[in-house]
Design an enzyme around this catalytic site. Sequence first.
Site, PDB file in Angstrom:
ATOM      1  N   ARG A 210       0.837  -1.194   0.000  1.00 41.84           N
ATOM      2  CA  ARG A 210       0.000   0.000   0.000  1.00 41.84           C
ATOM      3  C   ARG A 210       0.878   1.251   0.000  1.00 41.84           C
ATOM      4  O   ARG A 210       0.380   2.357  -0.083  1.00 41.84           O
ATOM      5  CB  ARG A 210      -0.946  -0.005   1.198  1.00 41.84           C
ATOM      6  N   ASN A 211       2.189   1.052   0.141  1.00 44.59           N
ATOM      7  CA  ASN A 211       3.151   2.143   0.122  1.00 44.59           C
ATOM      8  C   ASN A 211       4.056   2.010  -1.095  1.00 44.59           C
ATOM      9  O   ASN A 211       4.133   0.938  -1.700  1.00 44.59           O
ATOM     10  CB  ASN A 211       4.017   2.109   1.397  1.00 44.59           C
TER      11      ASN A 211
END
Length: 426
Positions: A210-211
Amino acid sequence: MSNLVPPHGGKGLVECLLAGAELEAETKKAQGLKAIEISDRAKGDVIMMGIGGFSPLSGFMSKADWKSVCESYTLADGTFWPVPVCLDTNDEDVKEGDEIALKGKDGVIYATMLVEEKFEMTDENKRWECDLVFKGNGEDSEKFWEIAEDEHIGVKYVMAQGKYNLAGPVKVISEGDYATRFPGVYMTPAQMRAEMEKRGWSNVAALQLRNPMHRSHEYLAKIAVEVCDGVVIHSLIGNLKPGDIPGDVRIRCIQTLIDGYFVKDNVINAGYPLDMRYAGPREALLHATFRQNYGINKMLIGRDHAGVGDFYTLFEAQEIFEKIPYVNEECPEPGKALKCEPMKIDWTFYCHKCDGMASMKTCPHTKEDRVILSGTKLRKALSEGESIPDHFGREEVLDILREYYEGLTEKVEVKMQKAASGDSMK
């Protein structure tokens, strides 16, 4: 016969997305149904049901399923499932037996639904769910209800849900614009399985992202490549919390990294259409569950997987895999068991004395010798215009991120938790 792990639940891929004449007829029918607006999170859930990503789910959970999932990690029929998948509303007029249309905030009708059950969700019910699903063993959970409604985005979402939950099967008529926004990256479980079978893979790991991808992520993916047939860098391309980096930027960063630093035959850059729930250990289990539907049998679980703040301990998401019921041989009906296993990796970092990437298991040096890598730390530095330490990320990737941050007109404060800062490292 496929050599890939079978879909979860023992029913094959349960795909609720209509096609052909059925799609045409249901789309027309939906225009005449009462429509309720659904959240972005529910939209992602609907699409996952449509493409088979949430097999064996074919609709939103009943009260019995919701209660059993919260308490026992299983649906009411004993099938393993770790987090509630429910549809909330404040609509007083919807009744059991109604057919309704599910409309996104963008005005698109994504599905029709037969309402088989409507049950009230009191604040007490919501708090009970949060206690079981979102409360961890970290420092912030010692004062959970003093701070969670302000600082835990998953808890805030549940407490803000409508008065009722609606349960029943869905007929999905739209996947949204993911296929056009992320061509070649947005993949259904059937598409990913076909690609992996074409490559001859059977032992496959997934890296949840998600990063933006920094050196630690790269190292984790390469560990998986060394011991598996291949790795899927599987990014969330739904919605994130404010301050997180959008999917298109992250996907571009990943592809740049693959182009420069991976053997392309051994890696797949893919995305899936969910929103984060930020449920820490429970969400790690969810990530493994739906990855099984994509044909993946190993889930990379590192430090503070799917965490938020300091609500979870560093490796709580690894430990939960040892505690859950109905896994593998313990399940009386094998199809209902979770077959995607965790690949547990210790805290990873760049060590100057080792002169390379290492982990707590391989590096004997002190934290003063190490470059502590985390997505939160990277986002905070970029957001505040700080310099990025050497060996934190590949320069080609950092250039893309700097360009993104320079173009922002509004910036969100990024809070640093202990897991990201390295303060808790010995």
